[in-house]
Scaffold this active site. Structure first.
Site, PDB file in Angstrom:
ATOM      1  N   SER A  16       0.798  -1.219   0.000  1.00  0.00           N
ATOM      2  CA  SER A  16       0.000   0.000   0.000  1.00  0.00           C
ATOM      3  C   SER A  16       0.837   1.277   0.000  1.00  0.00           C
ATOM      4  O   SER A  16       0.522   2.230  -0.719  1.00  0.00           O
ATOM      5  CB  SER A  16      -0.949   0.010   1.200  1.00  0.00           C
ATOM      6  OG  SER A  16      -1.840  -1.074   1.134  1.00  0.00           O
ATOM      7  N   LYS A  65      -8.871  -6.691  10.748  1.00  0.00           N
ATOM      8  CA  LYS A  65     -10.066  -6.325   9.985  1.00  0.00           C
ATOM      9  C   LYS A  65     -11.351  -6.464  10.808  1.00  0.00           C
ATOM     10  O   LYS A  65     -12.326  -5.765  10.562  1.00  0.00           O
ATOM     11  CB  LYS A  65     -10.157  -7.169   8.704  1.00  0.00           C
ATOM     12  CG  LYS A  65      -9.080  -6.834   7.695  1.00  0.00           C
ATOM     13  CD  LYS A  65      -9.262  -7.585   6.397  1.00  0.00           C
ATOM     14  CE  LYS A  65      -8.198  -7.185   5.388  1.00  0.00           C
ATOM     15  NZ  LYS A  65      -8.408  -7.821   4.068  1.00  0.00           N
ATOM     16  N   GLY A 128     -10.141 -20.469   5.121  1.00  0.00           N
ATOM     17  CA  GLY A 128      -9.998 -19.434   6.130  1.00  0.00           C
ATOM     18  C   GLY A 128     -11.352 -18.986   6.652  1.00  0.00           C
ATOM     19  O   GLY A 128     -12.387 -19.202   6.010  1.00  0.00           O
TER      20      GLY A 128
END
Length: 251
Positions: A16, A65, A128
């Site tokens: 990022s 998250k 996951g």
């Protein structure tokens, strides 16, 4: 100066900072900066906001998250339903911070996946159960693709264990999404454990990991004739969506 950044831990794998720094240069935005904030504990988040009062937006990556949500003041409808956030818009009205969480993983995954889908991709396994996996499930549900998440320890109607993935199941399930960090650099010699030998040319393997370009998960699939795709395009799409949110062009 407008400041943006990313929180997570560790952040050595994150693209990022480079991506947004290059964007700012191309757009001649000399008053914008992007920083990495490797928080060892999400409890450090409020202190980060106090230390950097010029922050206008944050990306959120593994493992926060879901953990960041209690610190936010508002959630977009999608992030509320998913229970995970990867983008935060920060505004200050009269000295009162408003932190709104979004999930741009949804847009990134859906837009990059749809061109690869064929008629036989009716069932999927999501490897996951974390925040990224929940976003993938949201997209697959919206696309009406039957799916189950795969866990190392929890088995319920929506989740199965890795050891429960059989050759027979793979013969009927032609989309497999890796939403775990397994295979990410520097642990590039790892991959989710299931019977790869049962895969064939009908299977599509999608890995959210993008470093290395071809993970062991994707390599094993390619050797079986599968269509494979890594998460780089998804990352670009979700990053651009974050920028639109931060600059008031909310999606």
């Amino acid at each position: 100066m407008q400041s943006f950044g990313i929180i997570g831990f560790p952040l050595g794998h994150s693209f990022s900072k480079r991506y947004f720094s290059e964007k700012f240069q191309k757009l001649h935005l000399n008053d914008c900066s992007y920083s990495e904030f490797p928080l060892e504990d999400i409890a450090q988040f409020p202190g980060l906001l106090l230390e950097y009062p010029a922050l206008s937006g944050l990306n959120v990556t593994f493992p926060y998250k879901t953990a960041v949500i209690p610190f936010l003041t508002e959630l977009s409808p999608e992030s509320r339903q998913i229970g995970a956030v990867n983008c935060i818009k920060i505004t200050n009205a009269g000295g009162r911070l408003n932190l709104k969480g979004y999930n741009t993983d949804v847009l990134g995954f859906e837009y990059s996946l749809k061109p690869l889908l064929q008629a036989h991709h009716q069932k999927a396994l999501i490897l996951g159960t974390g925040g990224a996996a929940r976003a993938m499930k949201f997209v697959l549900d919206r696309l009406q693709i039957q799916n189950k998440m795969v866990s190392r320890s929890i088995s319920n109607p929506e989740t199965i264990l890795y050891k429960e993935i059989t050759e027979q199941q793979l013969a009927q399930t032609h989309l497999i999404v890796n939403a775990t960090p397994l295979g990410m650099f520097p642990d590039s010699d790892t991959c989710p454990d299931f019977p790869y030998h049962a895969l064939d040319a009908r299977h599509l393997l999608y890995d959210l990991v993008y470093n290395p370009t071809e993970t062991l998960f994707l390599q094993k699939g390619r050797e079986q004739g599968c269509t494979v795709k890594n998460g780089l395009e998804m990352l670009h799409l979700q990053a651009d969506a974050s920028w639109e949110i931060w600059t008031n062009n909310e999606l």
